[in-house]
Design an enzyme around this catalytic site. Structure first.
Site, PDB file in Angstrom:
ATOM      1  N   ASP A   1       1.582   8.648   6.775  1.00  0.00           N
ATOM      2  CA  ASP A   1       2.466   7.702   6.079  1.00  0.00           C
ATOM      3  C   ASP A   1       2.429   7.993   4.576  1.00  0.00           C
ATOM      4  O   ASP A   1       3.363   8.579   4.026  1.00  0.00           O
ATOM      5  CB  ASP A   1       1.997   6.264   6.391  1.00  0.00           C
TER       6      ASP A   1
ATOM      7  N   LYS B   1       9.920   5.103   6.989  1.00  0.00           N
ATOM      8  CA  LYS B   1      10.261   3.857   6.297  1.00  0.00           C
ATOM      9  C   LYS B   1      11.455   4.132   5.398  1.00  0.00           C
ATOM     10  O   LYS B   1      11.378   4.997   4.509  1.00  0.00           O
ATOM     11  CB  LYS B   1       9.104   3.415   5.411  1.00  0.00           C
TER      12      LYS B   1
ATOM     13  N   GLU C   1       1.533  -9.247   7.035  1.00  0.00           N
ATOM     14  CA  GLU C   1       2.403  -8.873   8.156  1.00  0.00           C
ATOM     15  C   GLU C   1       2.204  -9.810   9.343  1.00  0.00           C
ATOM     16  O   GLU C   1       2.729  -9.568  10.426  1.00  0.00           O
ATOM     17  CB  GLU C   1       2.146  -7.416   8.549  1.00  0.00           C
TER      18      GLU C   1
ATOM     19  N   HIS D   1       8.498  -1.167   9.364  1.00  0.00           N
ATOM     20  CA  HIS D   1       8.853  -2.154   8.334  1.00  0.00           C
ATOM     21  C   HIS D   1       7.992  -1.915   7.087  1.00  0.00           C
ATOM     22  O   HIS D   1       7.221  -0.964   7.042  1.00  0.00           O
ATOM     23  CB  HIS D   1       8.577  -3.560   8.879  1.00  0.00           C
TER      24      HIS D   1
ATOM     25  N   GLU E   1      -2.936   5.975  12.224  1.00  0.00           N
ATOM     26  CA  GLU E   1      -2.129   6.303  11.035  1.00  0.00           C
ATOM     27  C   GLU E   1      -3.018   6.390   9.796  1.00  0.00           C
ATOM     28  O   GLU E   1      -3.935   5.571   9.631  1.00  0.00           O
ATOM     29  CB  GLU E   1      -1.081   5.185  10.874  1.00  0.00           C
TER      30      GLU E   1
ATOM     31  N   SER F   1       0.880  -1.174   0.000  1.00  0.00           N
ATOM     32  CA  SER F   1       0.000   0.000   0.000  1.00  0.00           C
ATOM     33  C   SER F   1       0.912   1.217   0.000  1.00  0.00           C
ATOM     34  O   SER F   1       1.232   1.785   1.023  1.00  0.00           O
ATOM     35  CB  SER F   1      -0.904  -0.014   1.232  1.00  0.00           C
TER      36      SER F   1
ATOM     37  N   ASP G   1      -3.806   1.506  11.573  1.00  0.00           N
ATOM     38  CA  ASP G   1      -3.415   2.135  10.310  1.00  0.00           C
ATOM     39  C   ASP G   1      -4.564   1.894   9.344  1.00  0.00           C
ATOM     40  O   ASP G   1      -4.727   0.782   8.837  1.00  0.00           O
ATOM     41  CB  ASP G   1      -2.111   1.519   9.762  1.00  0.00           C
TER      42      ASP G   1
ATOM     43  N   GLU H   1      -4.469  -2.229   9.269  1.00  0.00           N
ATOM     44  CA  GLU H   1      -3.721  -2.788  10.399  1.00  0.00           C
ATOM     45  C   GLU H   1      -4.343  -2.406  11.729  1.00  0.00           C
ATOM     46  O   GLU H   1      -4.649  -1.238  11.966  1.00  0.00           O
ATOM     47  CB  GLU H   1      -2.277  -2.250  10.399  1.00  0.00           C
TER      48      GLU H   1
ATOM     49  N   LYS I   1       6.719  -0.380  14.395  1.00  0.00           N
ATOM     50  CA  LYS I   1       5.817  -1.463  14.001  1.00  0.00           C
ATOM     51  C   LYS I   1       6.589  -2.378  13.065  1.00  0.00           C
ATOM     52  O   LYS I   1       7.236  -1.925  12.117  1.00  0.00           O
ATOM     53  CB  LYS I   1       4.523  -0.943  13.378  1.00  0.00           C
TER      54      LYS I   1
END
Ligand SMILES: O=C(O)[C@@H](CO)OP(=O)(O)O
Ligand SMILES: [Mg+2]
Length: 423
Positions: free
Chosen positions: A315, A340, A205, A368, A288, A43, A242, A164, A391
């Site tokens: 993000d 990231k 994940e 990650h 997020e 994403s 998220d 998430e 995370k």
């Protein structure tokens, strides 16, 4: 110590989704050798540095042979003979060599692999653990592990719109204990899902990916698991979300369609009103990408309304790029940025993004990617950056566990000097 680069080479390997990615080797004149592997997102924000993939259709599963060749030829040629102790010089040499503003010629995957391997080689050559090399003697804070426990969105083929749901063990006394809190709750959730006849298969994940009828149901299952594992919601463990709202905003512009969870079409203000209800009801501590990357007014409104109560992380809108973080700081969109490494493509620029957040009094959340490898660079980097939380997925996938285990090692190595706190 002669930390001069003698050779650089790369190889195509597979990531945790079985997609090709880049592994890079650096050898120094003093005999030091290092290796790094780059992650890959699903994403992605539109302005991320470009992951170079082969062929006309550069989908995620396409090869990375061109990026590998760029490391083996142009990048190696430009960097051999340089001193690894000057990370900034190495990274900016690659940025100049690439010549584009999004690393699309040589590939962010080629450039980041070298950047990470150079940092590792420099640390080994200096006889320091990576976290101490990058963060100095004050790098002793082990991040709170925000463990992804339930997956949806683009990370799972289930009926959950939000990407998430994470467990945040901010009430634990140490990292080791925090990791135990979340791992126990993860297993407890598995039992609950089983007993309800729901799927216990996992997403990219490693969080469970059951078909929930709503986002509320997902949160309530998690709260049930926290209680059943004998922890107190909001005190021992809270929840982070998220939304990755890009994935349910077709034009990335403030119009949403939460089709799977039955909420249907929503405007930004509908979404904010719904969020207010959830924040009232549930112990959510961090949120997020509650809106999509083009919805800057949405980020501002969300932060205005909830920013004094929770961490609001950007993000996909910031993509670890100081150009966009600077804008966010100026207009009050968010109070934290996700960080990231591969969104921007060098270690130096990632550190610059962290520094910008710090100077603005913002938080920054180390992360990650959904496609990962067994490389543990992120664990050391998170300690070095002193952000207090990270995370890196769930308790059941090796590429995520590698990072958690490395953090356990670092905490152990610091022998009582380590710190653990949410803020
Ligand atoms: O959206 C995110 O924050 C990330 C990591 O969890 O996902 P991806 O790597 O797919 O962008
Ligand atoms: Mg995200």
């Amino acid at each position: 110590m002669n930390s001069i680069i003698k050779s650089i080479s790369a190889l195509e390997i597979l990531d945790s989704r079985g997609n090709p990615t880049v592994r890079t080797y650096v050898t120094l004149e003093d005999g030091t050798q290092s290796v790094s592997s780059v992650p890959s997102g699903a994403s992605t924000g539109q302005n991320e540095a470009v992951e170079l993939r082969d062929g006309e259709k550069r989908y995620n599963g396409a090869g990375v042979q061109n990026a590998v060749n760029n490391v083996n030829t142009e990048i190696a040629k430009a960097l051999i003979g340089k001193n690894t102790s000057n990370q900034k010089d190495i990274d900016y040499t690659m940025i100049a060599l690439d010549g584009t503003d999004n690393k699309s010629r040589l590939g962010a995957n080629a450039i980041l692999g070298v950047s990470m391997a150079v940092a590792k080689a420099a640390a080994i050559s200096a006889n320091l653990p990576l976290y101490a090399y990058l963060g100095g003697t004050n790098a002793v804070r082990i991040p709170v592990p925000c463990m992804n426990i339930l997956n949806g969105g683009e990370h799972a083929d289930n009926s959950v719109d939000f990407q998430e749901f994470m467990l945040v063990p901010h009430g634990a006394p140490t990292f080791k204990e925090g990791l135990r809190y979340v791992a126990e709750t993860f297993h407890t959730l598995k039992g609950i899902l089983k007993s309800k006849g729901m799927a216990t298969s996992v997403g990219d994940e490693g969080g469970f990916a059951p078909n929930c009828s709503s986002n509320e149901e997902a949160i309530e299952l998690i709260i049930e698991a926290i209680n059943k594992a004998n922890y107190k919601p909001g005190i021992d463990l809270s929840i982070a979300i998220d939304s990755a709202a890009n994935s349910f905003s077709p034009n990335l512009d403030g119009n949403y369609d939460l089709a799977w969870s039955g909420l249907g079409k929503m405007t930004t203000s509908d979404l904010i009103a719904k969020s207010a209800e959830w924040l009232e009801k549930y112990p959510i501590i961090l949120w997020e990408d509650p809106v999509s990357e083009g919805d800057w007014d949405g980020y501002i409104a969300f932060t205005k309304r909830f920013g004094d109560k929770i961490e609001v992380v950007g993000d996909d809108n910031f993509v670890t790029n100081t150009k966009y973080i600077k804008k966010g700081i100026a207009i009050g969109a968010c109070n934290s940025a996700l960080i990231k490494l591969n969104q921007i493509g060098t270690v130096t620029e990632t550190i610059e993004a962290v520094r910008m957040c710090r100077e603005a009094g913002w938080r920054y959340f180390l992360s990650h990617r959904s496609g990962e490898t067994e490389d543990t660079f992120l664990a050391d980097f998170a300690v070095a950056m002193d952000g207090g939380h990270l995370k890196t997925g769930s308790a059941c996938r090796g590429e995520r566990i590698a990072k958690y285990n490395r953090l356990l090692e670092i905490e152990h190595e610091l022998k009582g000097r380590s710190e653990y706190r949410w803020k």
